[in-house]
Motif scaffolding. Structure first.
Motif, PDB file in Angstrom:
ATOM      1  N   ILE A  33      -4.183  -0.265  -1.069  1.00 48.55           N
ATOM      2  CA  ILE A  33      -4.594  -1.342  -0.165  1.00 48.55           C
ATOM      3  C   ILE A  33      -4.430  -0.907   1.296  1.00 48.55           C
ATOM      4  CG2 ILE A  33      -4.307  -3.438  -1.553  1.00 48.55           C
ATOM      5  CD1 ILE A  33      -1.377  -3.488  -0.649  1.00 48.55           C
ATOM      6  N   ASN A  34      -3.738   0.198   1.507  1.00 50.10           N
ATOM      7  CA  ASN A  34      -3.373   0.633   2.849  1.00 50.10           C
ATOM      8  C   ASN A  34      -4.093   1.958   3.188  1.00 50.10           C
ATOM      9  OD1 ASN A  34      -1.997   1.750   5.013  1.00 50.10           O
ATOM     10  ND2 ASN A  34       0.000   1.009   4.335  1.00 50.10           N
ATOM     11  N   VAL A  35      -5.038   1.899   4.131  1.00 44.12           N
ATOM     12  CA  VAL A  35      -5.836   3.087   4.477  1.00 44.12           C
ATOM     13  C   VAL A  35      -4.956   4.215   5.016  1.00 44.12           C
ATOM     14  CG1 VAL A  35      -7.772   3.947   5.868  1.00 44.12           C
ATOM     15  CG2 VAL A  35      -7.773   1.605   5.113  1.00 44.12           C
ATOM     16  N   ALA A  36      -3.989   3.846   5.863  1.00 41.26           N
ATOM     17  CA  ALA A  36      -3.120   4.869   6.454  1.00 41.26           C
ATOM     18  C   ALA A  36      -2.365   5.610   5.345  1.00 41.26           C
ATOM     19  CB  ALA A  36      -2.143   4.217   7.425  1.00 41.26           C
ATOM     20  N   GLN A  37      -1.976   4.863   4.330  1.00 41.19           N
ATOM     21  CA  GLN A  37      -1.246   5.463   3.205  1.00 41.19           C
ATOM     22  C   GLN A  37      -2.139   6.442   2.440  1.00 41.19           C
ATOM     23  OE1 GLN A  37       2.113   4.622   2.580  1.00 41.19           O
ATOM     24  NE2 GLN A  37       1.977   6.353   1.165  1.00 41.19           N
ATOM     25  N   LEU A  38      -3.421   6.106   2.321  1.00 40.38           N
ATOM     26  CA  LEU A  38      -4.366   7.010   1.638  1.00 40.38           C
ATOM     27  C   LEU A  38      -4.522   8.305   2.431  1.00 40.38           C
ATOM     28  CD1 LEU A  38      -7.149   4.509   0.460  1.00 40.38           C
ATOM     29  CD2 LEU A  38      -5.711   5.939  -1.017  1.00 40.38           C
ATOM     30  N   GLU A  39      -4.619   8.164   3.760  1.00 40.95           N
ATOM     31  CA  GLU A  39      -4.759   9.368   4.603  1.00 40.95           C
ATOM     32  C   GLU A  39      -3.510  10.234   4.496  1.00 40.95           C
ATOM     33  OE1 GLU A  39      -5.654   7.656   8.413  1.00 40.95           O
ATOM     34  OE2 GLU A  39      -7.702   7.157   7.783  1.00 40.95           O
ATOM     35  N   LYS A  40      -2.370   9.562   4.490  1.00 37.17           N
ATOM     36  CA  LYS A  40      -1.097  10.288   4.381  1.00 37.17           C
ATOM     37  C   LYS A  40      -1.019  11.008   3.020  1.00 37.17           C
ATOM     38  CE  LYS A  40       3.793   9.286   4.643  1.00 37.17           C
ATOM     39  NZ  LYS A  40       4.680   8.184   4.322  1.00 37.17           N
ATOM     40  N   ALA A  41      -1.516  10.337   1.985  1.00 38.99           N
ATOM     41  CA  ALA A  41      -1.460  10.921   0.632  1.00 38.99           C
ATOM     42  C   ALA A  41      -2.272  12.208   0.560  1.00 38.99           C
ATOM     43  CB  ALA A  41      -1.976   9.908  -0.399  1.00 38.99           C
ATOM     44  N   ILE A  42      -3.473  12.195   1.142  1.00 40.15           N
ATOM     45  CA  ILE A  42      -4.313  13.406   1.103  1.00 40.15           C
ATOM     46  C   ILE A  42      -3.634  14.529   1.891  1.00 40.15           C
ATOM     47  CG2 ILE A  42      -6.561  14.398   1.785  1.00 40.15           C
ATOM     48  CD1 ILE A  42      -6.716  12.528  -0.663  1.00 40.15           C
ATOM     49  N   ALA A  43      -3.032  14.179   3.035  1.00 42.63           N
ATOM     50  CA  ALA A  43      -2.329  15.200   3.837  1.00 42.63           C
ATOM     51  C   ALA A  43      -1.147  15.768   3.031  1.00 42.63           C
ATOM     52  CB  ALA A  43      -1.850  14.591   5.150  1.00 42.63           C
TER      53      ALA A  43
END
Ligand code: NAD
Length: 296
Positions: A33-43
């Motif tokens: 639900i959290n876009v920032a968390q998705l970006e962090k996950a890929i990083a």
């Protein structure tokens, strides 16, 4: 054959689960639900792949293929529509998980297996909010997922044998070692681990021994790679307290009563590694294990 999967929740566990599936050539949709968390996950996945390359267990080419196998989404309905397996690794909260499973049951394909990575919530209870309880199962990965070999597979009351077999086979395809257990509070891993951690905290609380002695005895005497107090810091003392309370409530036995010292530390914000202090203190750049002044 399952080749396309979805992972719900892209935190500590979700990014590790996506990493391992993508590395074994599954197409993964990672949902949060959290876009920032998705970006962090890929990083994080990219950083962990770099680490594997440095160790010689992966290559630049495999890194590119792995990252290419993952897409991210904040839309659960679209994200799961072609999946034959969904693994839920969202926040450990029963209401959140029950809502996710209700939604998944409505939107995932009828033959899709719905798995949960929960550490402590009953698989049978989660399955009961769906109309496909026979296709709901626990797939409990260990942290860090790319490194740890075990997958604890938990049958709910109605899980079909073919579903268990499919998840066992899938775990082997990921080069993991699956162990099948039945649904009961804490399953096996946490039912045995958490009382040991709680007992270590009671021993400290009662003054039987200090932090370093308790951990050294368990490390050198029992060949544990980490003492129970250090492990509790690593897991998070709040997480430990939650799981012990699940055992306490589930079995209604004083045997699982959480140690008052553990409750105190959590109330006091001393949560272990993530808060910078638990039984030990953690400072960036300091690799030495220093006992918290509270226990000296
Ligand atoms: P986390 O807090 O790191 O990540 C949870 C993620 O779920 C967050 O990114 C959050 O935004 C997302 N989320 C919350 N509600 C959501 C929703 N409705 N839809 C989509 N995403 C949602 O948590 P974690 O440590 O990765 O734990 C996830 C699960 O794995 C929990 O069930 C936990 O018990 C289990 N688990 C954790 C560990 C561990 O060591 N951390 C080990 C084994 C199992």
């Amino acid at each position: 054959m399952i080749r396309e999967i979805a992972v719900i929740g892209s935190g500590t566990m979700g990014n590790g689960i996506a990493h391992v599936f993508a590395q074994h050539n599954f197409k993964v949709t990672l949902i949060d639900i959290n876009v920032a968390q998705l970006e962090k996950a890929i990083a994080t996945i990219a950083k962990n792949l770099e680490r594997q390359i440095a160790k010689g267990t992966s290559t630049e080419e495999q890194k590119a293929i792995t990252l290419n196998n993952i897409i991210t989404s904040t839309d659960i309905n679209r994200g799961v529509k072609n999946a034959l397996l969904v693994i839920e690794a969202a926040t450990e909260n029963a209401d959140i998980k029950l809502n996710i499973f209700k939604q998944l049951d409505e939107t995932a394909p009828a033959d899709c297996i719905l798995a949960t990575n929960t550490s402590s919530i009953s698989i049978t209870k989660i399955a009961a909010v769906t109309k496909r309880a026979d296709k709901v199962i626990g797939m409990h990965f260990m942290n860090p997922v790319p490194v740890m070999k075990l997958v604890e597979i938990i049958n709910g009351r109605e899980t079909k044998k073919e579903v268990t077999n499919a998840i066992v086979e899938l775990s082997k395809q990921l080069e993991k070692i699956p162990c099948v257990v039945n649904d009961a509070p804490g399953f096996i891993a946490n039912r045995i681990l958490m009382p040991m951690i709680n007992e270590a905290i009671y021993s400290l609380h009662e003054g039987v021994a200090g932090v370093a002695s308790i951990d050294t005895i368990m490390k050198l005497g029992m060949a544990h790679p980490m003492g129970p107090l250090q492990l509790a810091d690593y897991i998070g003392l709040d997480v430990c307290l939650n799981i012990i309370n699940v055992l306490y409530d589930g079995f209604k036995s004083e045997k699982y009563a959480p140690c008052p010292l553990l409750i105190n530390m959590v109330n006091n914000g001393k949560l272990g590694v993530k808060s910078g202090e638990g039984f030990y203190i953690y400072q960036p750049g300091n690799k030495d294990l220093t006992v918290s002044p509270q226990f000296k």
